[in-house]
Each structure stands twice: as C-alpha cells, then as structure tokens.
Design an enzyme around this catalytic site. Structure first.
Site, PDB file in Angstrom:
ATOM      1  N   ARG A   1      27.300  56.112 -44.689  1.00 43.67           N
ATOM      2  CA  ARG A   1      25.695  56.640 -43.631  1.00 43.67           C
ATOM      3  C   ARG A   1      25.404  55.438 -43.844  1.00 43.67           C
ATOM      4  NH1 ARG A   1      26.599  61.407 -45.942  1.00 43.67           N
ATOM      5  NH2 ARG A   1      28.270  62.503 -44.917  1.00 43.67           N
TER       6      ARG A   1
ATOM      7  N   LYS B   1      20.990  45.464 -33.403  1.00 40.51           N
ATOM      8  CA  LYS B   1      22.289  46.302 -32.886  1.00 40.51           C
ATOM      9  C   LYS B   1      23.604  46.265 -32.925  1.00 40.51           C
ATOM     10  CE  LYS B   1      20.443  46.982 -28.361  1.00 40.51           C
ATOM     11  NZ  LYS B   1      20.824  45.654 -26.429  1.00 40.51           N
TER      12      LYS B   1
ATOM     13  N   GLU C   1      21.257  31.285 -24.121  1.00 40.62           N
ATOM     14  CA  GLU C   1      20.520  32.694 -24.834  1.00 40.62           C
ATOM     15  C   GLU C   1      18.834  31.731 -25.189  1.00 40.62           C
ATOM     16  OE1 GLU C   1      20.723  35.862 -24.926  1.00 40.62           O
ATOM     17  OE2 GLU C   1      23.305  35.799 -25.240  1.00 40.62           O
TER      18      GLU C   1
ATOM     19  N   LYS D   1      12.615  36.586 -30.550  1.00 37.20           N
ATOM     20  CA  LYS D   1      13.413  38.369 -30.761  1.00 37.20           C
ATOM     21  C   LYS D   1      12.479  39.334 -31.643  1.00 37.20           C
ATOM     22  CE  LYS D   1      18.176  40.648 -30.315  1.00 37.20           C
ATOM     23  NZ  LYS D   1      19.352  40.424 -30.444  1.00 37.20           N
TER      24      LYS D   1
ATOM     25  N   GLU E   1      15.012  50.029 -27.925  1.00 37.34           N
ATOM     26  CA  GLU E   1      15.499  49.883 -26.797  1.00 37.34           C
ATOM     27  C   GLU E   1      15.248  50.718 -25.536  1.00 37.34           C
ATOM     28  OE1 GLU E   1      18.976  48.242 -25.599  1.00 37.34           O
ATOM     29  OE2 GLU E   1      18.495  47.397 -23.975  1.00 37.34           O
TER      30      GLU E   1
ATOM     31  N   ARG F   1      11.976  46.531 -24.985  1.00 37.00           N
ATOM     32  CA  ARG F   1      13.220  45.713 -25.471  1.00 37.00           C
ATOM     33  C   ARG F   1      14.249  45.623 -24.445  1.00 37.00           C
ATOM     34  NH1 ARG F   1      16.614  46.170 -31.102  1.00 37.00           N
ATOM     35  NH2 ARG F   1      17.891  44.225 -30.808  1.00 37.00           N
TER      36      ARG F   1
ATOM     37  N   ASN G   1      17.906  41.661 -22.215  1.00 41.41           N
ATOM     38  CA  ASN G   1      18.740  42.000 -21.516  1.00 41.41           C
ATOM     39  C   ASN G   1      18.951  41.414 -19.530  1.00 41.41           C
ATOM     40  OD1 ASN G   1      20.491  44.076 -23.193  1.00 41.41           O
ATOM     41  ND2 ASN G   1      19.185  44.836 -22.027  1.00 41.41           N
TER      42      ASN G   1
ATOM     43  N   HIS H   1      22.184  40.014 -18.384  1.00 39.91           N
ATOM     44  CA  HIS H   1      23.074  40.720 -19.330  1.00 39.91           C
ATOM     45  C   HIS H   1      24.056  40.929 -18.437  1.00 39.91           C
ATOM     46  CE1 HIS H   1      21.927  38.227 -22.330  1.00 39.91           C
ATOM     47  NE2 HIS H   1      22.585  38.861 -23.190  1.00 39.91           N
TER      48      HIS H   1
ATOM     49  N   HIS I   1      27.754  40.826 -18.430  1.00 38.23           N
ATOM     50  CA  HIS I   1      28.464  42.511 -19.022  1.00 38.23           C
ATOM     51  C   HIS I   1      29.519  42.594 -18.181  1.00 38.23           C
ATOM     52  CE1 HIS I   1      26.179  43.427 -22.311  1.00 38.23           C
ATOM     53  NE2 HIS I   1      26.323  42.161 -22.717  1.00 38.23           N
TER      54      HIS I   1
ATOM     55  N   HIS J   1      30.605  35.103 -23.922  1.00 35.21           N
ATOM     56  CA  HIS J   1      29.138  35.719 -23.699  1.00 35.21           C
ATOM     57  C   HIS J   1      27.865  35.070 -23.114  1.00 35.21           C
ATOM     58  CE1 HIS J   1      26.493  39.201 -24.249  1.00 35.21           C
ATOM     59  NE2 HIS J   1      25.674  37.704 -24.572  1.00 35.21           N
TER      60      HIS J   1
HETATM   61  N1  LIG Z   1      24.377  42.373 -31.597  1.00 38.36           N
HETATM   62  C1  LIG Z   1      23.525  41.958 -30.480  1.00 38.36           C
HETATM   63  O1  LIG Z   1      22.161  42.329 -29.977  1.00 38.36           O
HETATM   64  C2  LIG Z   1      24.625  41.248 -29.673  1.00 38.36           C
HETATM   65  C3  LIG Z   1      22.989  40.412 -29.064  1.00 38.36           C
HETATM   66  C4  LIG Z   1      23.954  39.088 -27.470  1.00 38.36           C
HETATM   67  C5  LIG Z   1      25.546  39.140 -28.223  1.00 38.36           C
HETATM   68  N2  LIG Z   1      26.411  39.445 -28.983  1.00 38.36           N
HETATM   69  C6  LIG Z   1      27.200  39.312 -29.206  1.00 38.36           C
HETATM   70  O2  LIG Z   1      27.941  38.794 -29.971  1.00 38.36           O
HETATM   71  C7  LIG Z   1      28.867  38.529 -29.610  1.00 38.36           C
HETATM   72  C8  LIG Z   1      29.110  36.845 -29.279  1.00 38.36           C
HETATM   73  O3  LIG Z   1      28.610  35.648 -30.101  1.00 38.36           O
HETATM   74  P1  LIG Z   1      29.992  34.484 -30.227  1.00 38.36           P
HETATM   75  O4  LIG Z   1      29.001  33.367 -29.344  1.00 38.36           O
HETATM   76  O5  LIG Z   1      29.239  33.351 -31.986  1.00 38.36           O
HETATM   77  O6  LIG Z   1      31.140  34.644 -30.643  1.00 38.36           O
HETATM   78  P2  LIG Z   1      32.059  34.206 -31.705  1.00 38.36           P
HETATM   79  O7  LIG Z   1      31.493  34.896 -33.216  1.00 38.36           O
HETATM   80  O8  LIG Z   1      33.135  34.930 -30.515  1.00 38.36           O
HETATM   81  O9  LIG Z   1      31.916  32.528 -31.562  1.00 38.36           O
HETATM   82  C9  LIG Z   1      32.077  31.887 -30.876  1.00 38.36           C
HETATM   83  C10 LIG Z   1      33.304  30.920 -31.303  1.00 38.36           C
HETATM   84  O10 LIG Z   1      32.612  29.955 -32.603  1.00 38.36           O
HETATM   85  C11 LIG Z   1      33.749  30.213 -33.564  1.00 38.36           C
HETATM   86  N3  LIG Z   1      32.605  29.441 -34.693  1.00 38.36           N
HETATM   87  C12 LIG Z   1      31.468  30.308 -34.959  1.00 38.36           C
HETATM   88  N4  LIG Z   1      30.826  29.521 -35.864  1.00 38.36           N
HETATM   89  C13 LIG Z   1      31.424  28.487 -36.103  1.00 38.36           C
HETATM   90  C14 LIG Z   1      30.851  26.851 -36.684  1.00 38.36           C
HETATM   91  N5  LIG Z   1      29.281  27.026 -37.286  1.00 38.36           N
HETATM   92  N6  LIG Z   1      31.772  26.550 -36.516  1.00 38.36           N
HETATM   93  C15 LIG Z   1      33.035  26.305 -36.117  1.00 38.36           C
HETATM   94  N7  LIG Z   1      33.291  27.099 -35.031  1.00 38.36           N
HETATM   95  C16 LIG Z   1      32.559  28.355 -35.106  1.00 38.36           C
HETATM   96  C17 LIG Z   1      34.191  31.475 -34.198  1.00 38.36           C
HETATM   97  O11 LIG Z   1      35.443  31.470 -34.615  1.00 38.36           O
HETATM   98  C18 LIG Z   1      34.641  31.765 -32.459  1.00 38.36           C
HETATM   99  O12 LIG Z   1      35.713  31.069 -31.877  1.00 38.36           O
HETATM  100  C19 LIG Z   1      28.974  38.685 -28.393  1.00 38.36           C
HETATM  101  O13 LIG Z   1      30.651  40.319 -28.532  1.00 38.36           O
HETATM  102  C20 LIG Z   1      27.936  39.346 -27.829  1.00 38.36           C
HETATM  103  O14 LIG Z   1      28.120  40.781 -27.408  1.00 38.36           O
HETATM  104  C21 LIG Z   1      25.704  40.654 -29.065  1.00 38.36           C
HETATM  105 ZN   LIG Z   2      24.169  38.056 -25.046  1.00 34.80          ZN
END
Ligand SMILES: NC(=O)c1ccc[n+]([C@@H]2O[C@H](COP(=O)([O-])OP(=O)(O)OC[C@H]3O[C@@H](n4cnc5c(N)ncnc54)[C@H](O)[C@@H]3O)[C@@H](O)[C@H]2O)c1
Ligand SMILES: [Zn+2]
Ligand SMILES: NC(=O)c1ccc[n+]([C@@H]2O[C@H](COP(=O)([O-])OP(=O)(O)OC[C@H]3O[C@@H](n4cnc5c(N)ncnc54)[C@H](O)[C@@H]3O)[C@@H](O)[C@H]2O)c1
Ligand SMILES: [Zn+2]
Lengths: 372, 372
Positions: free
Chosen positions: A125, A147, A189, A230, A240, A244, A248, A251, A255, A270
C-alpha cells in the site's frame, strides 16, 4: 570536477521532495540517495534500451554506498505500461524484501517511471520511490508530480494511483544518447510550459532551441524551468481538481491520436501527439474566436522548425475517421456528466480550462482537419 | 415497517462517511445511495454465492431510482483476491463508463470488498466506492477503514491501496444465510474489539453471544459497537502508523497460518486464523510475563465455546514446521529493519503494540506449540 546540481523543490507538506538537475547525476546518484534515505535495499526497474547504457553505473554506485539492490529489465515501449508487466515488477519488489525505509527506483523514460511508480504505490500500500528519468519527457514532465499508471484497452493511463516520489534525479547528460526523435518529443512538453502561462519562456525557446538540443547550460536551464513550472502547478493542486488540468494542454487531442494509432511508437510517440494536440488546441481556440489565428500559426511554426509533427496527416498510416477520434476523446479522463473539458487559450501563454466545450463543435473541427 | 438503521460516522475530514447498520438494508440500499450520491451509473461486483441471494434485489432497487448499473460475478473464495480477477474487474468498471460522481459497489464478503475497493482505488486513479458487506467479518471489519488489496505469492494483502468508501451499508438480516462456520469466523473479529480495549464488551459477549448468533437487536448492537470501535481507530490513525496496528491483534500469527495453508478455505478461513492467532498472542504475552495465564485461558475458553478453533493442531492437514511459519511472519507487513512487531497484551482488553519482539522467542514459542 562536477558542478553541484540545481535543485527544484516540490512543496507538498510532509511529502515534499527535491528534483536535482545537472550533468553526471547518474554517477553521483547513490551518494545523493544515501544522503536522503536510510534504506539499505532497493529494487531498480529499467528497460532494455537504458540498461546497457546506465544500469551498471547505477548498480555499482549503490553497491559502493552499501545499498543492496536488485534490478529488472523490461522491454522498452508504451506497451510495457500494462498489467502484464506490472505484475512481475510487483513480485520483483516484494522478492527484494523492501522494507519501510527502502525504495523502488525507476531508471528510464516515462514508461518505466509510470509503471514503476504505480508498482511502488501499490506494493505494501505504498513504498518509497525514486525517479531517475532518462528521457527529456520524463525529466520535464512524467517524473514530477506523482501521477503513475498503466494503460487499459479502454484508454491510456486509465489505471493508476497518485504516488509522489521521495527524490528525482535528472541527469542532463544522459539525454545525449536519446534518439533525436525522442528528444524532440520531450521538447514538445518543454514548449508546453511556455504555452500555458510563460510567453517569455516560449520566446526564449524560439531563440535558443538549438542550444537546448546541443546540451550544456541552455539544456539545464530549460529542464529546470520546466520542472519548476510543473512543481508549482503540482504544489498548488496535487490531485488535479483545478489548475493542474492546464498541464493537459494538447493532451486530449494527443491521447486520442495515440489511441487511434494503438500506442504504436513507430507511428506516433506521446510528445508527438502532444505537439499535434497543442497545435489543434490553438487552432480550435481561434475557431471558437477565443484567440487570434496568428497565435496558432506561431506555435505551429516553432514546433515545425524543431522537427515536430504539427498536423494529423503527418502521422504515417491511416487514421480512423473523426467520429472514432471523438469517441476516444469522450472516454478520456476529462469528462464531467457527458460534457467535454478542454484546455484552450486566449493568446500566447494564456491557456485556461474550458469545461463546457460542445462535443458537436469538436467533431466538426476534427472532420475539417481530418476529412475521411 | 422498517426501523431506521443505526449510523456510525467515520470521521476523516472531507472524506468522512456513514456506516448504516440494520435489518432490510439491501432493500433500501438504492434509496440510501441516491440520497448521498449524484451518480447515475454504477458497477456492482459480487461473488457466485451472494449473487443468487441478493444481486437481483440490489439491481432492481438501483433501476427503480434511475441508476444504470452493470454487474460482474466472481468466483467465491480467497483465491479471487488476485491480479487474475482484478484485471477483468477494472475492465468492467471502465466498460461501464463510470464518471466522477458514479460509483463502484462491492456486494459480498471481505474478498469482494478488498478486491473491488482496490479496483475502485486505481481506476482513473480513484473512483467512488460503496461497500455492501454481506459477511459478519466484512460488516465489522474489512468494509470499514479503507484498506483494500489483493494477495501475492509473497503473502497476503501485499498489494493494494488505501481507498475510503463513500458509504457502507451493513444489512444484518443477510447474515442469516451465512454458513455457521463463516459467522463464527466473523465473530472472532467482534471478540477482537473487546480484547483490544473493551473488556466490558468482551464480558457482554461472553453472556450474549447466543443472541448475537440468533439475530435481532443483540446482533445489531454487536455489529454497531464493532464498527464504532474500528471507526474510532481509523479516524485517529488512517494510515496505520501507530494505534491502528492494534487492529492486527491475532493477525500476525493468523496470516502466517493462512499462508501455511495456502489460503485454502476448506482448511482455514481468515477469522479462524485470527481466532487461533489471538489465543497465541495471549499465550505468548503470558510466556513473556506480560499478562497472567488466566487471561489467555479465558479468551481460549470463550472462543472455544462459540465453536472457533483455538490451537494450530485443530487445522486439518499437515502444517509446515515452525521455521516456515516464522518465515511467513518475517515477510508480513509489520517488520521494521528486521525486528518483529507484534500486538501483545497486559491483561483482558489491554492490548499494546510491541515493536521489538525477539524473533528467537517467537520461534521457540512456535516450536513448543507446534512440535514438528
Ligand atoms: N506521469 C505523468 O505525469 C506523465 C506525464 C507525461 C507523460 N507520461 C507518460 O510518459 C510516457 C512517455 O515517456 P517517454 O517519452 O520517456 O517514453 P519511453 O519511456 O518509452 O522512452 C522513450 C524511448 O527512449 C528510450 N530511452 C529513454 N532514455 C534514454 C536514454 N537516455 N538514452 C537512450 N534511450 C533512452 C526508451 O528506452 C524508449 O525507447 C507515456 O507513457 C506517457 O503517458 C506520464
Ligand atoms: Zn504529456
Ligand atoms: N480490508 C480490511 O481491512 C480487511 C480486514 C479484515 C479482513 N479482510 C479480508 O477479508 C477477507 C475475508 O472476508 P470474508 O470472511 O467475508 O470472506 P469471503 O468474502 O470469502 O466470504 C466468506 C464466504 O461467505 C460467502 N458469503 C458472504 N456473504 C454471504 C451471505 N450473506 N450469505 C451466504 N454466503 C455469503 C462468500 O461467498 C464466501 O464464500 C480476507 O481476504 C481478509 O484478508 C480485510
Ligand atoms: Zn481480520
């Protein structure tokens, strides 16, 4: 010789935490962790792109400060944000016998951060959690704010919890190995923070984006301003309920496009969805007579200049018809009693929450932008 | 003619909620819900023992007040508290297009309540949740307090979230269809409240337990006192940092026994494990010279009188050796830096949190009680 990292504090009462931003932070991660947490056991979750680059350095560092760590390597990609991968991650954490002061560490992009944070949030938990974001998107967005979650066949991020990290370590050097496409996606972003309420920052980006891409001080500056932006929003509205939602921007459309491409990263990642979504949100705002069409053009032009997609027809393959995109929008989180909530804008850096947008207007706008 | 139900309020600031206790509450459930929640869509989760008895009445009631509800029926039993069943429950809730004011309803015992509460806690990072507990254990314990979760191969309840319900409806009539064995198991938790800090209540139970089993006012009284006791502890310590741990009286041993019998309900159900665990906790307290052996004998005698098991050798089949039970205890939640936390007692209704119990003492006690 390492300069000391910049610190952004996320103010959340007794759950406040630091974001450290700077070069070489993977190398000093263990020291920074040991300074702040008493735990002697950790579980590191990463993906198969990041592991060969940075996992050894992190594990060696942890061992050198006397922390016993186990690691698990997941396949890279959005599809990993699923129950299928959540289950073994939970079992890895439990198998590591993590106790109250120990922690779960996410080493990777937003996918690893979201999934690992969710696992940390539900194991016993709620377990302590450290983010070491390695993508630009993760550093400026997903690793900050608590999140966490996974996707469902019904839509993105529909299953998860709010679970704040205890520490975030953003090593700006590791972005050098990120593919240019992923760097650009994260940059969407960064630009978003300017478009929400920092027109000066957006203008600075228009002039300095090349330096941000190159690395060095401009990159650290851009990451720090983004994290601060942020952090401010999160501190003001953790769950949110109000402001907050501004995060989005772009987004809701984004999405829907990700859903329409079945989260297939070869077609759309994304940040690319967010880029197109932000342009659409600005165009829709001008269509609703809220903002001048020049603003939408300026936004589109800058995102195009850095190499981001800015319209739906740049997405490879066939998109479903506007009605199907509309359906995905209606199933998105930001729905109240059937009415649509959108982030719209009144000008450059003047975004606001519009919570009674008529679905019919959105549908005809989508049909115009994406004729079947 | 229905008497108005008794109300126990759980005070948790803006997340406070009512527990209604009384006869015939399934019939008036929809009215009570509609009085308090604005939502027009609900998802009802239940099991295959409870569904044929009470699901139609609930669904008809919901329809009659204009609430559109879907339902899902899961297999009865502890094994249902698993990812395997959590996943389709999440999908059912998402498929029902539950929005902000809508709710997820658990209709069943603690298994359904824990699993459904967890699903409600993670769908859209938290959805409204109504408990309609139908077992005695669920009415006096699991439906109150917001602990939700599932089991892992590593142990019981190791994965979950805190997620408070918006309303709890405890219909004391439905306990008439509960098997005598399950009723007794729930009764162990009722007795627990007396043993924690209400010696008068324990004494009342010694005199009135037959009336509680028979139904009517004594049953309503026992359920109400138990809910109030739990509500008080939860209000004082929602996240189990201090006093809430007292509710685990008998549970550290009990959980180890449940793990040792592989959660096989034909051998041991939760309340039976708690019954044996409470006797062991009292015996161990006297062994540690904390309480007189007479207290342990009195507790054992009452639990035996109502028909509950009070020693490990009453569990059918072969138990693993004491060392294995000890291992299960060490993997239980209540461990800090290797030391064991137990709820022990100084006398009848004088339980306290002992957080430095030597593992060696526990092991030799277990070996004595359960020679290999
Ligand atoms: N929690 C939140 O508030 C929030 C906000 C925005 C986005 N997100 C989520 O984040 C995700 C997208 O994140 P992302 O774009 O980082 O995706 P990701 O984690 O898939 O990374 C993108 C790619 O880059 C590679 N990679 C990462 N770091 C690297 C590095 N230093 N060197 C080489 N390769 C590297 C990864 O292996 C992957 O192939 C989505 O699922 C989205 O929904 C969450
Ligand atoms: Zn985002
Ligand atoms: N969340 C908490 O704080 C908390 C506290 C205590 C126990 N628990 C959990 O609760 C669970 C045990 O709860 P339980 O004993 O209710 O188990 P249960 O849900 O398995 O119910 C026991 C049996 O009774 C049947 N049943 C339930 N209501 C009935 C009725 N009115 N008529 C006929 N049959 C009925 C069920 O189908 C089941 O076969 C365990 O998983 C335990 O971990 C949770
Ligand atoms: Zn219990």
């Amino acid at each position: 010789m390492t300069a000391s990292p910049r610190t952004v504090r996320v103010e959340l009462g007794d759950r406040s935490y630091d974001i450290l931003i700077g070069p070489g932070l993977i190398a000093s991660a263990a020291t920074e962790i040991a300074k702040r947490l008493k735990g002697r056991r950790m579980a590191v979750i990463t993906d198969n792109n990041v592991a060969p680059l940075y996992l050894d350095a992190l594990m060696d560092g942890l061992a050198s400060v006397g922390i016993e760590a186990v690691s698990a390597i997941l396949p890279a990609g959005e599809k990993t944000k699923s129950f299928e991968h959540l289950i073994p991650v939970c079992e890895t954490i439990l198998g590591a016998r993590i106790e109250r002061n120990d922690a779960v560490i996410a080493l990777g992009g937003g996918v690893i951060g979201d999934l690992t944070g969710f696992a940390a949030g539900i194991v016993r938990r709620g377990s302590r959690f450290i983010q070491i974001p390695t993508s630009l998107l993760a550093q400026v967005d997903s690793s900050v704010g608590g999140k966490t979650g996974i996707n469902s066949p019904h839509g993105k991020n529909l299953i998860g919890v709010f679970h704040q990290p205890d520490l975030v370590l953003a090593d700006t050097d590791v972005l050098d190995t990120l593919s240019p496409r992923e760097f650009r996606a994260g940059y969407a972003e960064v630009a978003k923070y300017g478009l929400i309420d920092k027109p000066d920052f957006f203008e600075w980006l228009e002039k300095n984006w090349q330096a941000v891409f190159a690395g060095g001080d401009a990159r650290i500056e851009a990451v720090a301003i983004s994290c601060q932006a942020k952090a401010d929003v999160v501190a003001a509205d953790e769950r949110e309920n109000g402001q907050r939602a501004l995060l989005n921007l772009g987004h809701t459309f984004g999405h829907a496009l990700e859903a329409a491409t079945a989260y297939d990263g070869t077609r759309l990642v994304h940040g690319e969805g967010v880029s197109i979504g932000m342009v659409l949100a600005h165009q829709f705002s001008s269509r609703m007579n809220l903002a001048s069409p020049d603003v939408a053009k300026r936004v589109e032009s800058h995102l195009k200049t850095v190499g981001l997609p800015t319209s739906m027809d740049e997405i490879p393959g066939t998109l479903p018809p506007a009605e199907v995109l509309m359906d995905a929008i209606a199933q998105d989180k930001k729905v109240k009693g059937g009415k649509l909530t959108f982030i719209l804008t009144r000008g450059l850096g003047e975004a606001f929450v519009a919570d009674d947008v008529p679905a019919s207007e959105v549908l005809s706008f989508l049909k115009e932008k994406h004729p079947a």
